[in-house]
Design a protein around this motif. Structure first.
Motif, PDB file in Angstrom:
ATOM      1  N   GLU A 142     -10.895 -43.273 -35.553  1.00 25.90           N
ATOM      2  CA  GLU A 142      -9.926 -43.221 -34.460  1.00 25.90           C
ATOM      3  C   GLU A 142      -8.515 -42.936 -34.952  1.00 25.90           C
ATOM      4  OE1 GLU A 142     -11.802 -46.172 -31.059  1.00 25.90           O
ATOM      5  OE2 GLU A 142     -10.729 -47.071 -32.760  1.00 25.90           O
ATOM      6  N   HIS A 168     -12.414 -37.973 -27.265  1.00 22.36           N
ATOM      7  CA  HIS A 168     -12.111 -38.767 -28.458  1.00 22.36           C
ATOM      8  C   HIS A 168     -11.795 -40.221 -28.117  1.00 22.36           C
ATOM      9  CE1 HIS A 168      -8.164 -38.002 -26.836  1.00 22.36           C
ATOM     10  NE2 HIS A 168      -7.579 -38.749 -27.758  1.00 22.36           N
ATOM     11  N   LYS A 171     -15.073 -43.398 -28.178  1.00 21.96           N
ATOM     12  CA  LYS A 171     -15.737 -43.851 -29.406  1.00 21.96           C
ATOM     13  C   LYS A 171     -16.903 -42.919 -29.735  1.00 21.96           C
ATOM     14  CE  LYS A 171     -14.063 -48.553 -28.808  1.00 21.96           C
ATOM     15  NZ  LYS A 171     -12.987 -48.417 -29.820  1.00 21.96           N
ATOM     16  N   LYS A 199      -8.267 -34.662 -33.077  1.00 16.54           N
ATOM     17  CA  LYS A 199      -8.846 -35.930 -33.472  1.00 16.54           C
ATOM     18  C   LYS A 199     -10.320 -35.695 -33.791  1.00 16.54           C
ATOM     19  CE  LYS A 199      -6.939 -39.319 -33.255  1.00 16.54           C
ATOM     20  NZ  LYS A 199      -6.140 -40.003 -34.307  1.00 16.54           N
TER      21      LYS A 199
END
Length: 238
Positions: A142, A168, A171, A199
């Motif tokens: 993350e 994103h 999880k 991400k």
């Protein structure tokens, strides 16, 4: 080079943004010259009809560090990442003009590390050509960022990434559970010399090439997370 507030918000909320005009044509030619003149017999170099890839790219071609991290990219990194992040993975992809290489929707769920050991909340593990990868605890993923440097104009006709914005934030999101009645797919068009910041948990895919044009990309992952003492990032570079 200044990144806009809207681009910062886009990364946080949607999981990606694009920034053009980071590299000049001359800078790209210097990067490609260094790649073409590197020793391609190493096991980290993979070449087939559909793909040419170099793993541990910045380690295998050390002169690439000065070429890739130019003033514009460094400025953007400071604005987005601050001064706590470091490189943890680097790959070069060359998707040839005739490539039928297709990548289905997925998240980047693994990190590259120096060895395989038993650690709580780390796993499953994979190993390719003496390179170890593992799925870490979710908080590491993350907090990570990926920057993709585009050495060619890239659109929906030569394998530009397709992403699902905001995925994103969910999880681990299995592709087989995507609800296409609510999710919206976006194609990330990036000009030659531009970058995509994303991400790693964003769901993304890549289509086959249909316009007989190359798509060459440098993929660099960054983290601000320290691993347990017994484990090290395989490619850590400040």
């Amino acid at each position: 080079m200044t990144i806009t507030e809207s681009q910062k918000v886009e990364i946080a909320e949607n999981g990606f943004t694009t920034v053009n005009n980071i590299y000049t044509d001359e800078e790209i030619e210097q990067i490609l010259w260094a790649i073409n003149h590197a020793n391609q017999t190493k096991e980290t170099f993979r070449k087939s009809a559909d793909l040419f890839a170099i793993r541990q790219f910045l380690k295998e071609i050390p002169e690439m560090r000065n070429l890739v991290f130019n003033e514009k990219l460094n400025n953007i990194m400071v604005q987005i990442l601050g001064d706590k992040y470091f490189v943890v993975k680097s790959i070069y992809f060359d998707k040839p003009e005739t490539s039928n290489w297709y990548v289905a929707y997925h998240q980047d769920l693994t990190i590259s590390v120096d060895k395989k050991i038993e650690l709580e909340n780390f796993g499953p593990w994979t190993a390719k050509q003496n390179q170890f990868a593992v799925q870490p605890p979710i908080h590491i993923l993350e907090n990570n960022f990926t920057i993709r440097i585009h050495l060619d104009d890239t659109d929906e006709n030569n394998g530009a990434l397709r992403v699902i914005p905001q995925s994103h934030l969910k999880k681990v999101y299995r592709p087989e559970t995507i609800d296409w009645t609510t999710e919206i797919e976006t194609t990330c068009v990036v000009n030659k010399g531009g970058i995509m910041i994303m991400k790693p948990l964003i769901l993304h895919s890549s289509s086959r090439t249909t316009n007989n044009k190359k798509r060459r990309v440098i993929h660099i992952e960054f983290s601000n997370q320290e691993l347990p003492t017994a484990l090290k990032w395989a490619e850590r570079m400040n």
